[in-house]
Write an enzyme that holds these catalytic residues in place. Structure first.
Site, mmCIF file in Angstrom:
data_model
loop_
_atom_site.group_PDB
_atom_site.id
_atom_site.type_symbol
_atom_site.label_atom_id
_atom_site.label_comp_id
_atom_site.label_asym_id
_atom_site.label_seq_id
_atom_site.Cartn_x
_atom_site.Cartn_y
_atom_site.Cartn_z
ATOM 1 N N LYS A 26 -34.123 -19.541 14.905
ATOM 2 C CA LYS A 26 -33.771 -19.713 13.486
ATOM 3 C C LYS A 26 -33.014 -18.492 12.977
ATOM 4 O O LYS A 26 -31.972 -18.605 12.323
ATOM 5 C CB LYS A 26 -35.036 -19.960 12.655
ATOM 6 C CG LYS A 26 -34.748 -20.398 11.224
ATOM 7 C CD LYS A 26 -36.036 -20.544 10.426
ATOM 8 C CE LYS A 26 -36.890 -21.681 10.919
ATOM 9 N NZ LYS A 26 -36.327 -22.999 10.586
ATOM 10 N N ARG A 95 -40.651 -17.940 7.123
ATOM 11 C CA ARG A 95 -40.630 -18.973 8.167
ATOM 12 C C ARG A 95 -40.696 -18.325 9.543
ATOM 13 O O ARG A 95 -40.165 -17.248 9.775
ATOM 14 C CB ARG A 95 -39.342 -19.805 8.076
ATOM 15 C CG ARG A 95 -39.293 -20.810 6.933
ATOM 16 C CD ARG A 95 -38.055 -21.693 7.082
ATOM 17 N NE ARG A 95 -38.081 -22.831 6.180
ATOM 18 C CZ ARG A 95 -37.467 -22.859 5.006
ATOM 19 N NH1 ARG A 95 -36.810 -21.803 4.591
ATOM 20 N NH2 ARG A 95 -37.512 -23.933 4.246
ATOM 21 N N GLY A 104 -42.688 -27.687 13.832
ATOM 22 C CA GLY A 104 -43.981 -27.913 13.209
ATOM 23 C C GLY A 104 -45.148 -27.186 13.850
ATOM 24 O O GLY A 104 -46.280 -27.314 13.398
ATOM 25 N N MET A 106 -45.612 -23.829 14.191
ATOM 26 C CA MET A 106 -46.021 -22.596 13.513
ATOM 27 C C MET A 106 -45.861 -22.774 12.006
ATOM 28 O O MET A 106 -45.529 -23.850 11.544
ATOM 29 C CB MET A 106 -45.237 -21.415 14.076
ATOM 30 C CG MET A 106 -45.625 -21.094 15.521
ATOM 31 S SD MET A 106 -44.660 -19.776 16.230
ATOM 32 C CE MET A 106 -43.057 -20.569 16.405
ATOM 33 N N ARG A 339 -29.658 -25.357 14.695
ATOM 34 C CA ARG A 339 -30.145 -25.147 16.061
ATOM 35 C C ARG A 339 -29.754 -26.359 16.887
ATOM 36 O O ARG A 339 -29.438 -27.414 16.334
ATOM 37 C CB ARG A 339 -31.665 -24.962 16.087
ATOM 38 C CG ARG A 339 -32.441 -26.184 15.606
ATOM 39 C CD ARG A 339 -33.937 -25.909 15.513
ATOM 40 N NE ARG A 339 -34.663 -27.065 14.994
ATOM 41 C CZ ARG A 339 -35.942 -27.037 14.611
ATOM 42 N NH1 ARG A 339 -36.618 -25.898 14.669
ATOM 43 N NH2 ARG A 339 -36.527 -28.123 14.162
ATOM 44 N N HIS A 455 -42.495 -35.237 11.269
ATOM 45 C CA HIS A 455 -43.158 -34.549 12.383
ATOM 46 C C HIS A 455 -43.382 -35.486 13.555
ATOM 47 O O HIS A 455 -43.082 -35.158 14.712
ATOM 48 C CB HIS A 455 -44.501 -33.980 11.905
ATOM 49 C CG HIS A 455 -45.301 -33.322 12.978
ATOM 50 N ND1 HIS A 455 -46.268 -33.994 13.697
ATOM 51 C CD2 HIS A 455 -45.243 -32.076 13.489
ATOM 52 C CE1 HIS A 455 -46.789 -33.173 14.580
ATOM 53 N NE2 HIS A 455 -46.185 -32.002 14.485
ATOM 54 N N SER A 771 -40.910 -31.485 58.829
ATOM 55 C CA SER A 771 -41.034 -31.933 57.444
ATOM 56 C C SER A 771 -42.367 -31.427 56.916
ATOM 57 O O SER A 771 -43.425 -31.777 57.453
ATOM 58 C CB SER A 771 -40.967 -33.462 57.349
ATOM 59 O OG SER A 771 -41.038 -33.863 55.992
ATOM 60 N N CYS A 838 -41.801 -33.534 52.376
ATOM 61 C CA CYS A 838 -42.016 -34.950 52.074
ATOM 62 C C CYS A 838 -43.289 -35.199 51.267
ATOM 63 O O CYS A 838 -43.714 -36.329 51.110
ATOM 64 C CB CYS A 838 -42.030 -35.785 53.355
ATOM 65 S SG CYS A 838 -43.383 -35.402 54.475
ATOM 66 N N TYR A 858 -33.703 -30.563 52.811
ATOM 67 C CA TYR A 858 -33.817 -31.731 51.934
ATOM 68 C C TYR A 858 -35.226 -31.832 51.376
ATOM 69 O O TYR A 858 -36.179 -31.287 51.937
ATOM 70 C CB TYR A 858 -33.467 -33.027 52.684
ATOM 71 C CG TYR A 858 -34.468 -33.432 53.751
ATOM 72 C CD1 TYR A 858 -35.546 -34.266 53.444
ATOM 73 C CD2 TYR A 858 -34.339 -32.966 55.062
ATOM 74 C CE1 TYR A 858 -36.469 -34.627 54.417
ATOM 75 C CE2 TYR A 858 -35.255 -33.325 56.038
ATOM 76 C CZ TYR A 858 -36.324 -34.158 55.706
ATOM 77 O OH TYR A 858 -37.240 -34.509 56.669
#
Length: 885
Positions: A26, A95, A104, A106, A339, A455, A771, A838, A858
């Site tokens: 902010k 703020r 919302g 803080m 923002r 909110h 693997s 895997c 991979y």
């Protein structure tokens, strides 16, 4: 000397938009807007560094206080008002502002600096007593809630009672006398709750409020939000102290929230909501239903045109969709925030693709703006279009996706029911930041109040939770735990479906279908494939799984678990007969019946994966898993005895029970499974090998390019692989000769035991590839049973024994170090040895990054995580390039 305070506005701005770590999102946004010449009420930002000092010492160094007072003097000069003055008071907003958006989570205090005397001065100065006392009653309630920790509902109750007594609906209808009475009632609540009078000294108010905002960094809802979004606790928050501008000064004043593009759909249109004669918190709290932003051009046209122009400049400047807050004071526009806007997954991909086409960003930037969680959200279910729907109401479609669950009315109930495996829909009048735990636990959220920027809407979108807000016809009866909607009474525990894409509220449980991936995500993932280096394979065991894997972009199958094919309803009797066989001959007879079934499975999978690798793991689990539950058998035997069943029938059940008992193990995960089965029952692995190569040969004859690989599980000693591989090659060669076919015989092994890691250089002599089975490797490294860890892992994480569940994200310090050893040892024998992962870690973003860092070729994960893996693999490459530069 450190600079703890940065001024902005009034042509004296000291910070900029690149200082998020110090000024928070902010503060840096306000500084950047001020640098751009955009109208911003002047103010100053107290840095995140001060937050860290305060958290440690619970007080402020003298230098911090000195710089705050100096900034106050600059504000007084810029506004021609004086802080603490009784006739011309400078009022402030306080703020929070973390470096990343935490909507919302803080706390905020508005109208700070008012007291019993200065409120009269403000009334006289503005010639608007109603406005002055509206500000004062708001300040008392907000300060009491945020700073003094008095429940806000106590003030709301008094407000609602007053409106009811006056027979009015909106706060704006309260007279100045009503507001004066409210102020006195509010101050009495403070005195009753705290045993002291409401603070009248503005300086004392200021430091109490600053401290409260710093304290809010560690409030429960902020801690939960940080945990859910992987935000470090040591970042801290900045505090923004800003001169007040007032949206509650009458019909030419107002306040709103807007986005430069639609945050739900990504459509390139100005999107937002506002309220006339209101302050900022009114919009996000959902206290009144706001108006759509495009109607502002009729109410305050000059301010609207200016707002549109500023939003276009901001989006172009930041090259991203912006979330802005604004206030209009008597026709004059002021910007309070900009923002990067929170957005849904579908919106994120559309915006990314559109901005590349518009030339605002390049492909790399676009890819870095999509989060793995957003890709996951795109696969959320939607309502089956064939389903019959009993729609009982409609709200605003705040966050897309459909959700089905049992109705609950409190966050705690949602959390408790989730622990018991019950899906819920959280129904609230309106949500507050304190509801964060229940919102996360619920499948979806439904509120009676609020708009698209409330909110519930913002947090729901951020979480990827289906959310319907502002369903005004809902009447909630908290005492009886039920709500009424258009004549329908829905009680706690009743099934409910919501559609966050349409706003529909549907009675009962409705069937859902998988989300279809749209053209934007396909394009995004095609860009990811251009940049990524690590391969992305899928774990898939059936033709249906494989088809889905191909659709989602898998380059091959890294794990095809053959045992899953055994559990088919038609096959299980034959499999059980094989397991129950008393001799090798009898076992081979039943395996002969299984072989054509397995061959057809392999054939279909290899056909679908034409030209791509299919790694087929031979049977891994212990044989008793294919047999009936011993308790069920005991019940069956008891019933047959009661019925005086024939002796032969009783003996048959008893024989099965004896065989089940003989195969039972004390610790089956470390027992007779994996390659140990193949060594003691070689006929099982021989059958599977034959099925693989018969399927491959028949397809090859039909012109299909097949690339099968055989993977041997749970090898811990090279001798196990030597013996098993020798048999695999023998059977494979026999089959190839039978079909007069040439297909490479590739045999590798899973590395899933610590001993396999430590002897990987020897095992690599026999293995064509490795693997890592990271699930079993984690289990055997920690000594945790993966089926039982849920009993204690959450507590381990809460107490910071573990940072995260090691079965979800690779434990880099332990399991990860073993993997490094395995990679290095394996390649010391075979430098070009192909190595993959895997386990399900193959779809976890942090684990994918780690895998690439240690040289894994991979990753293989479940089909639905393939798009996530593709994106993360590309982001990892881009991030490394950016860090070099």
């Amino acid at each position: 000397m450190s600079n703890y305070v940065y001024f902005f506005g009034a042509n004296r701005t000291e910070g900029n938009g690149h200082m998020k770590e110090l000024l928070g999102g902010k503060g840096s946004g306000l500084a950047e807007m001020a640098q751009m010449g955009i109208p911003v009420p002047p103010g100053f930002t107290i840095t995140t560094e001060v937050c860290s000092i305060y958290q440690d010492e619970k007080k402020y160094p003298d230098e911090v206080k000195k710089q705050i007072f100096e900034a106050i003097e600059k504000l007084e000069d810029a506004t021609d008002k004086k802080f603490g003055d009784n006739k011309n008071p400078l009022l402030l907003s306080i703020r929070s502002g973390a470096r990343v958006s935490m909507p919302g989570m803080m706390d905020t205090v508005l109208n700070l600096g008012l007291n019993d005397v200065s409120v009269e001065g403000l009334a006289e100065k503005t010639e608007n007593p109603r406005f002055a006392y509206d500000c004062y009653r708001r300040f008392v309630a907000m300060f009491a809630d945020v700073v003094l920790n008095i429940e806000y509902s106590k003030f709301e109750k008094v407000l609602e009672e007053t409106k009811k007594a006056k027979n009015i609906e909106n706060d704006t209808e309260l007279t100045v006398e009503d507001l004066k009475e409210l102020v006195e009632s509010y101050k009495k609540i403070v005195c009753d709750e705290k045993n002291f009078e409401f603070p009248q000294n503005p300086e004392e108010q200021l430091f109490m409020a600053i401290s409260a905002v710093f304290e809010s960094w560690n409030n429960p809802r902020a801690e939960i939000y940080r945990s859910l979004n992987n935000i470090p606790g040591d970042w801290g928050t900045a505090v923004n102290v800003q001169s007040m501008v007032y949206g509650n000064m009458g019909e030419t004043s107002g306040t709103g929230v807007a986005f430069t593009r639609d945050p739900s759909t990504g459509e390139n249109r100005f999107f937002g909501e506002y309220l006339i004669n209101a302050q900022g918190e009114d919009v996000v709290a959902g206290i009144r239903t706001p108006s759509e932003i495009n109607t502002l051009k009729e109410k305050i046209p000059r301010a609207y045109e200016q707002l549109v122009d500023i939003c276009e400049k901001l989006e172009s400047h930041f090259a991203d969709m912006q979330d802005i807050e604004f206030t209009i004071q008597e026709g004059e526009l002021y910007m309070l925030q900009t923002r990067a806007g929170k957005r849904t997954a579908a919106s994120a991909t559309k915006i990314a693709v559109d901005m590349v086409k518009e030339g605002l960003v390049d492909r790399k930037t676009a890819l870095m703006r999509i989060s793995p969680d957003q890709i996951n959200q795109l696969l959320h279910p939607t309502i089956d279009p064939k389903a019959k729907l009993n729609k009982i109401g409609k709200g605003l479609p705040a966050s897309p996706g459909a959700a089905v669950g049992k109705v609950v009315f409190t966050p705690k109930d949602a959390e408790d029911m989730k622990e018991n495996g019950i899906k819920t829909i959280l129904v609230r009048l309106e949500t507050s930041p304190d509801d964060i735990g229940g919102m996360h636990a619920a499948e979806g959220i439904l509120t009676a109040r609020g708009g698209m920027t409330s909110h519930a809407a913002v947090v729901g979108r951020g979480m990827g939770k289906p959310c319907v807000v502002g369903c005004g016809e809902i009447i909630i009866d908290d005492e009886n735990k039920q709500f009424t909607l258009n004549g329908n009474v829905i009680s706690q525990g009743d099934d409910l479906t919501i559609d966050g894409g349409t706003g529909d509220v549907i009675k009962g449980a409705v069937p859902l279908i998988d989300h279809e991936i749209d053209k934007d995500i396909i394009e995004i993932l095609s860009w990811a494939d251009e940049f990524k280096k690590i391969g992305v394979y899928a774990n898939a065991d059936t033709p249906e799984d494989v088809a889905r894997a191909i659709e989602l972009g898998a380059e091959g199958i890294g794990l095809c678990r053959t045992e899953h094919m055994f559990f088919d309803e038609e096959r299980i009797p034959v499999v059980r007969a094989m397991v129950l066989a008393d001799s090798v001959e009898e076992r081979k007879k039943h395996l002969g019946k299984i072989l054509p079934m397995q061959k057809e499975d392999f054939k279909e999978i290899l056909r679908l994966m034409e030209g791509k690798t299919v790694t087929i793991r031979l049977l891994d689990p212990p044989l008793h898993e294919f047999l009936p539950n011993i308790r069920e058998l005991e019940k069956d035997l008891a019933k047959l005895k009661l019925k005086n069943a024939p002796k032969e029938e009783l003996m048959r059940i008893q024989n099965v029970m004896d065989r089940v008992n003989s195969l039972q193990e004390v610790n089956p995960m470390l027992g007779h499974r994996g390659c140990r089965l193949g060594i003691t029952y070689p006929e099982i692995y021989n059958m599977q090998t034959r099925a693989v190569f018969e399927a491959a040969c028949e397809l090859k004859k039909d012109g299909v390019d097949v690339i099968p690989e055989i993977m041997v599980p749970l090898v811990g000693e090279i001798g196990e692989l030597e013996i098993t591989k020798k048999e695999i090659i023998r059977v494979a060669k026999e089959t190839l000769e039978k079909y007069d076919c040439e297909i490479p015989i590739v045999v590798g092994t899973m590395i899933e035991l610590p001993r396999a890691v430590m002897t990987a250089d020897k095992i690599a002599k026999e293995a064509d590839f490795f693997s890592f089975g990271t699930n079993d490797l984690t289990q055997t490294t920690f000594g945790f049973s993966r089926d039982d860890v849920a009993k204690f892992i959450p507590e381990y994480i809460d107490k910071n024994i573990l940072k995260c569940d090691p079965f979800s994200t690779i434990d880099v310090e332990g399991v990860g170090e073993l993997m490094k050893i395995g990679v290095n040892k394996g390649r010391s024998t075979k430098p070009e040895l192909k190595i993959g992962i895997c386990g399900e870690h193959g779809g976890d973003p942090a684990s994918i990054r780690f895998a690439e860092d240690i040289g894994i070729d991979y990753v293989s994960c479940s089909s639905y995580r393939v798009p996530i893996a593709r994106l993360v693999a590309a982001q990892n490459v881009i991030e490394k390039e950016q860090n070099k530069n």
